[in-house]
Motif scaffolding. Sequence first.
Motif, PDB file in Angstrom:
ATOM      1  N   MET A  64      29.943  11.035 -52.408  1.00 25.52           N
ATOM      2  CA  MET A  64      29.111   9.847 -52.483  1.00 25.52           C
ATOM      3  C   MET A  64      28.135   9.847 -51.310  1.00 25.52           C
ATOM      4  O   MET A  64      28.496  10.087 -50.169  1.00 25.52           O
ATOM      5  CB  MET A  64      30.011   8.603 -52.431  1.00 25.52           C
ATOM      6  N   THR A  65      26.886   9.547 -51.598  1.00 24.02           N
ATOM      7  CA  THR A  65      25.844   9.522 -50.580  1.00 24.02           C
ATOM      8  C   THR A  65      25.876   8.195 -49.826  1.00 24.02           C
ATOM      9  O   THR A  65      26.063   7.143 -50.420  1.00 24.02           O
ATOM     10  CB  THR A  65      24.457   9.701 -51.238  1.00 24.02           C
ATOM     11  N   ALA A  66      25.700   8.279 -48.516  1.00 25.18           N
ATOM     12  CA  ALA A  66      25.669   7.062 -47.694  1.00 25.18           C
ATOM     13  C   ALA A  66      24.452   6.216 -48.062  1.00 25.18           C
ATOM     14  O   ALA A  66      23.403   6.733 -48.422  1.00 25.18           O
ATOM     15  CB  ALA A  66      25.602   7.441 -46.218  1.00 25.18           C
ATOM     16  N   LYS A  67      24.614   4.907 -47.968  1.00 31.92           N
ATOM     17  CA  LYS A  67      23.478   4.015 -48.186  1.00 31.92           C
ATOM     18  C   LYS A  67      22.447   4.287 -47.107  1.00 31.92           C
ATOM     19  O   LYS A  67      22.781   4.661 -45.983  1.00 31.92           O
ATOM     20  CB  LYS A  67      23.929   2.562 -48.132  1.00 31.92           C
ATOM     21  N   GLN A  68      21.185   4.078 -47.484  1.00 32.87           N
ATOM     22  CA  GLN A  68      20.094   4.316 -46.550  1.00 32.87           C
ATOM     23  C   GLN A  68      19.272   3.049 -46.380  1.00 32.87           C
ATOM     24  O   GLN A  68      19.077   2.288 -47.318  1.00 32.87           O
ATOM     25  CB  GLN A  68      19.201   5.441 -47.063  1.00 32.87           C
ATOM     26  N   SER A  69      18.786   2.867 -45.172  1.00 34.70           N
ATOM     27  CA  SER A  69      17.993   1.701 -44.822  1.00 34.70           C
ATOM     28  C   SER A  69      16.822   2.175 -43.977  1.00 34.70           C
ATOM     29  O   SER A  69      16.935   3.170 -43.253  1.00 34.70           O
ATOM     30  CB  SER A  69      18.888   0.730 -44.043  1.00 34.70           C
ATOM     31  N   ALA A  70      15.690   1.466 -44.077  1.00 31.85           N
ATOM     32  CA  ALA A  70      14.510   1.838 -43.293  1.00 31.85           C
ATOM     33  C   ALA A  70      13.850   0.578 -42.758  1.00 31.85           C
ATOM     34  O   ALA A  70      13.899  -0.476 -43.391  1.00 31.85           O
ATOM     35  CB  ALA A  70      13.526   2.628 -44.159  1.00 31.85           C
ATOM     36  N   GLY A  71      13.227   0.710 -41.581  1.00 31.49           N
ATOM     37  CA  GLY A  71      12.598  -0.452 -40.983  1.00 31.49           C
ATOM     38  C   GLY A  71      11.501  -0.096 -40.006  1.00 31.49           C
ATOM     39  O   GLY A  71      11.290   1.074 -39.674  1.00 31.49           O
ATOM     40  N   ILE A  72      10.837  -1.156 -39.539  1.00 30.01           N
ATOM     41  CA  ILE A  72       9.737  -1.016 -38.585  1.00 30.01           C
ATOM     42  C   ILE A  72      10.039  -1.879 -37.368  1.00 30.01           C
ATOM     43  O   ILE A  72      10.309  -3.073 -37.493  1.00 30.01           O
ATOM     44  CB  ILE A  72       8.395  -1.444 -39.209  1.00 30.01           C
ATOM     45  N   LEU A  73       9.986  -1.240 -36.198  1.00 29.30           N
ATOM     46  CA  LEU A  73      10.128  -1.927 -34.917  1.00 29.30           C
ATOM     47  C   LEU A  73       8.727  -2.197 -34.381  1.00 29.30           C
ATOM     48  O   LEU A  73       8.049  -1.295 -33.892  1.00 29.30           O
ATOM     49  CB  LEU A  73      10.926  -1.070 -33.936  1.00 29.30           C
ATOM     50  N   LEU A  74       8.277  -3.440 -34.521  1.00 30.79           N
ATOM     51  CA  LEU A  74       6.958  -3.821 -34.055  1.00 30.79           C
ATOM     52  C   LEU A  74       7.016  -4.010 -32.537  1.00 30.79           C
ATOM     53  O   LEU A  74       7.967  -4.595 -32.013  1.00 30.79           O
ATOM     54  CB  LEU A  74       6.536  -5.126 -34.739  1.00 30.79           C
ATOM     55  N   PHE A  75       6.006  -3.495 -31.832  1.00 36.14           N
ATOM     56  CA  PHE A  75       5.970  -3.664 -30.375  1.00 36.14           C
ATOM     57  C   PHE A  75       4.556  -4.003 -29.929  1.00 36.14           C
ATOM     58  O   PHE A  75       3.585  -3.726 -30.617  1.00 36.14           O
ATOM     59  CB  PHE A  75       6.492  -2.414 -29.657  1.00 36.14           C
ATOM     60  N   ARG A  76       4.485  -4.638 -28.761  1.00 37.05           N
ATOM     61  CA  ARG A  76       3.204  -5.004 -28.170  1.00 37.05           C
ATOM     62  C   ARG A  76       3.339  -5.009 -26.657  1.00 37.05           C
ATOM     63  O   ARG A  76       4.448  -5.066 -26.125  1.00 37.05           O
ATOM     64  CB  ARG A  76       2.752  -6.388 -28.649  1.00 37.05           C
ATOM     65  N   GLU A  77       2.188  -4.966 -25.983  1.00 36.14           N
ATOM     66  CA  GLU A  77       2.178  -5.169 -24.530  1.00 36.14           C
ATOM     67  C   GLU A  77       2.354  -6.663 -24.322  1.00 36.14           C
ATOM     68  O   GLU A  77       1.694  -7.472 -24.965  1.00 36.14           O
ATOM     69  CB  GLU A  77       0.875  -4.683 -23.923  1.00 36.14           C
ATOM     70  N   ALA A  78       3.244  -7.043 -23.410  1.00 40.09           N
ATOM     71  CA  ALA A  78       3.637  -8.441 -23.255  1.00 40.09           C
ATOM     72  C   ALA A  78       2.484  -9.365 -22.913  1.00 40.09           C
ATOM     73  O   ALA A  78       2.226 -10.325 -23.605  1.00 40.09           O
ATOM     74  CB  ALA A  78       4.744  -8.574 -22.223  1.00 40.09           C
ATOM     75  N   ASP A  79       1.782  -9.121 -21.837  1.00 42.95           N
ATOM     76  CA  ASP A  79       0.692  -9.994 -21.435  1.00 42.95           C
ATOM     77  C   ASP A  79      -0.113  -9.321 -20.336  1.00 42.95           C
ATOM     78  O   ASP A  79       0.287  -8.314 -19.775  1.00 42.95           O
ATOM     79  CB  ASP A  79       1.200 -11.371 -20.979  1.00 42.95           C
ATOM     80  N   ALA A  80      -1.237  -9.909 -20.031  1.00 44.30           N
ATOM     81  CA  ALA A  80      -2.128  -9.328 -19.021  1.00 44.30           C
ATOM     82  C   ALA A  80      -1.485  -9.293 -17.636  1.00 44.30           C
ATOM     83  O   ALA A  80      -1.795  -8.424 -16.831  1.00 44.30           O
ATOM     84  CB  ALA A  80      -3.428 -10.117 -18.966  1.00 44.30           C
ATOM     85  N   ALA A  81      -0.574 -10.208 -17.361  1.00 43.88           N
ATOM     86  CA  ALA A  81       0.073 -10.240 -16.045  1.00 43.88           C
ATOM     87  C   ALA A  81       0.875  -8.967 -15.785  1.00 43.88           C
ATOM     88  O   ALA A  81       1.114  -8.612 -14.640  1.00 43.88           O
ATOM     89  CB  ALA A  81       0.994 -11.460 -15.941  1.00 43.88           C
ATOM     90  N   ARG A  82       1.261  -8.300 -16.837  1.00 38.32           N
ATOM     91  CA  ARG A  82       2.024  -7.063 -16.676  1.00 38.32           C
ATOM     92  C   ARG A  82       1.150  -5.822 -16.783  1.00 38.32           C
ATOM     93  O   ARG A  82       1.653  -4.711 -16.810  1.00 38.32           O
ATOM     94  CB  ARG A  82       3.133  -6.995 -17.723  1.00 38.32           C
ATOM     95  N   ALA A  83      -0.127  -6.008 -16.862  1.00 41.28           N
ATOM     96  CA  ALA A  83      -1.039  -4.884 -17.063  1.00 41.28           C
ATOM     97  C   ALA A  83      -0.939  -3.846 -15.953  1.00 41.28           C
ATOM     98  O   ALA A  83      -0.988  -2.651 -16.212  1.00 41.28           O
ATOM     99  CB  ALA A  83      -2.470  -5.378 -17.199  1.00 41.28           C
ATOM    100  N   ASP A  84      -0.786  -4.300 -14.702  1.00 44.15           N
ATOM    101  CA  ASP A  84      -0.664  -3.349 -13.595  1.00 44.15           C
ATOM    102  C   ASP A  84       0.588  -2.507 -13.743  1.00 44.15           C
ATOM    103  O   ASP A  84       0.555  -1.295 -13.544  1.00 44.15           O
ATOM    104  CB  ASP A  84      -0.650  -4.074 -12.249  1.00 44.15           C
ATOM    105  N   ALA A  85       1.704  -3.141 -14.098  1.00 40.77           N
ATOM    106  CA  ALA A  85       2.945  -2.395 -14.299  1.00 40.77           C
ATOM    107  C   ALA A  85       2.798  -1.430 -15.465  1.00 40.77           C
ATOM    108  O   ALA A  85       3.286  -0.304 -15.428  1.00 40.77           O
ATOM    109  CB  ALA A  85       4.106  -3.355 -14.545  1.00 40.77           C
ATOM    110  N   ALA A  86       2.099  -1.860 -16.510  1.00 42.72           N
ATOM    111  CA  ALA A  86       1.924  -1.016 -17.688  1.00 42.72           C
ATOM    112  C   ALA A  86       1.122   0.233 -17.376  1.00 42.72           C
ATOM    113  O   ALA A  86       1.304   1.268 -17.998  1.00 42.72           O
ATOM    114  CB  ALA A  86       1.259  -1.800 -18.807  1.00 42.72           C
ATOM    115  N   ALA A  87       0.228   0.130 -16.386  1.00 45.36           N
ATOM    116  CA  ALA A  87      -0.581   1.293 -16.025  1.00 45.36           C
ATOM    117  C   ALA A  87       0.294   2.420 -15.500  1.00 45.36           C
ATOM    118  O   ALA A  87       0.014   3.584 -15.739  1.00 45.36           O
ATOM    119  CB  ALA A  87      -1.622   0.891 -14.990  1.00 45.36           C
TER     120      ALA A  87
END
Length: 167
Positions: free
Chosen positions: A1-24
């Motif tokens: 028997m084949t295992a059930k399969q599931s698929a999805g999307i993990l949406l991501f974004r840069e949090a805010d401009a205040a973290r822009a320096d850290a993001a660099a």
Amino acid sequence: MTAKQSAGILLFREADAARADAAATDPASAAQVLLGHMGGPFWARKDERAWSIPKGEYEPDEGPEAAARREFQEELGLPPPPGGLLPLGSVRQTGGKVVTVWALAGDLDPRRVTPGTFEMEWPRGSGRLQAFPEIDRVAWLDLAQARQKVVAKQEVFLDRLVERLRG
């Protein structure tokens, strides 16, 4: 028997401009991910390890990427934002289901979410079917918060996202 399969999307974004320096210097430090709190009576009073990447099952005749896009829309009531998907691979969950996830950079207002529903007998043994939301709330979480809230077997997708962002 084949295992059930599931698929999805993990949406991501840069949090805010205040973290822009850290993001660099470390793009992952400014990232937030969109997770959904699982609906239904079993999860109602749980918070830690009760959140999930929007995902769902698919049949062998449907491709996993198409299923991920379809399930995102079914679970959240909104189409995924436009953009290319970044593969984060697959993991076998405790129950044996194989989950495949892609990351997608984008934004979405959680207040616009209108989740899909499912039916189950509730209370158990009552013979009555009740409808419950697939996801009862949605939130943007930074990666530290997401690690505490996401179901344990999906935490690996957060790690893989960090690897991709740090590239």
